[in-house]
Design an enzyme around this catalytic site. Sequence first.
Site, PDB file in Angstrom:
ATOM      1  N   SER A 153       0.861  -1.186   0.000  1.00 31.60           N
ATOM      2  CA  SER A 153       0.000   0.000   0.000  1.00 31.60           C
ATOM      3  C   SER A 153       0.895   1.233   0.000  1.00 31.60           C
ATOM      4  O   SER A 153       2.033   1.175   0.495  1.00 31.60           O
ATOM      5  CB  SER A 153      -0.869   0.030   1.261  1.00 31.60           C
ATOM      6  OG  SER A 153      -1.466   1.296   1.417  1.00 31.60           O
ATOM      7  N   TYR A 166      -1.347  -0.389  10.535  1.00 27.38           N
ATOM      8  CA  TYR A 166      -1.487  -0.696   9.106  1.00 27.38           C
ATOM      9  C   TYR A 166      -0.253  -0.204   8.332  1.00 27.38           C
ATOM     10  O   TYR A 166       0.335  -0.939   7.534  1.00 27.38           O
ATOM     11  CB  TYR A 166      -2.757  -0.047   8.565  1.00 27.38           C
ATOM     12  CG  TYR A 166      -3.050  -0.328   7.105  1.00 27.38           C
ATOM     13  CD1 TYR A 166      -3.571  -1.550   6.698  1.00 27.38           C
ATOM     14  CD2 TYR A 166      -2.806   0.631   6.123  1.00 27.38           C
ATOM     15  CE1 TYR A 166      -3.843  -1.815   5.371  1.00 27.38           C
ATOM     16  CE2 TYR A 166      -3.079   0.380   4.783  1.00 27.38           C
ATOM     17  CZ  TYR A 166      -3.593  -0.837   4.406  1.00 27.38           C
ATOM     18  OH  TYR A 166      -3.859  -1.094   3.080  1.00 27.38           O
TER      19      TYR A 166
END
Length: 262
Positions: A153, A166
Amino acid sequence: MSNSVNKLRSALVTGGSRGIGAAICRRLAQQGFAVVVNYARSADAAESVVADIRAAGGVAAAVQGDVGRREDRQRLTAAALEKFGRLDVLVNNAGITSVGRRDILEATEESWDAVFDTNLKGPFFLSQIAAKEMIRLIRAGLVPEGHIINVSSVSAFAVSTNRGDYCISKSAVRMMTQLFAQRLAEEKIFVHEVCPGVIESDMTAPVKEKYDRLIAEGRWPIRRWGRPEDVASAVGAIVSGAFSFSTGNCFLVDGGFHIRTL
Ligand code: NAP
């Protein structure tokens, strides 16, 4: 198991029931792979991806498994071999965002553990199991080469202080990719990272207004939402053999978000 199925290359896609993973499953099936569509909870969604693939003439099977659980990781790899006789590609796509999206001063260990189990520990140990199977198949001359693709990501390099776990998990996926790329090149297994920007999916649905605003402001040069198919195209290109002298690459699919401006 029929011989015709054995001739098909086989791909295991984690988190294939929804969003980016579902698009990757469809794409790989179009490219002639027999696809294991893994899911954790959404059995109906996974079966619907399988039905779409079969309706289009492809080969697929849905297999439940939580990538964070050791016995499930073993079962997933075994399922690919049992159903399709071989394993050519692993796509570590399954991922969750920070639970509750709390500021790092309020972040919880429960969220940390859930995020790291799914986003890092699962992909690491699933890659380990899949790589060993691929090595066995390649050395036996049954499979020409292997591919492992890790979906990271832009949160690997862009800070979000309400999703610290995350961000850190995705940043670690970058190093994990390099480690496996280095170790597995001699075994003819090529390992890459595909790094999406903001993509329309269930994961981003709760923050749609925020991203609509950022897009309107031009936060990334290609002023639109990314689509799951944008990420799937990159995965499809990698496994097509287009990058035959490459391993350990990071393929950004982020609308140019990574470009710094002054
Ligand atoms: P999504 O729409 O929320 O779908 C997540 C998928 O992962 C579902 O198929 C889900 O299966 C599966 N999954 C979740 N936990 C799992 C587990 N423990 N074991 C196995 N499968 C599990 O997410 P997405 O947006 O498609 O994201 C896919 C990947 O892209 C993730 O790694 C995410 O971090 C990354 N990514 C997304 C974006 C974005 O903007 N959407 C941006 C950058 C990176 P069930 O439905 O069965 O639970």
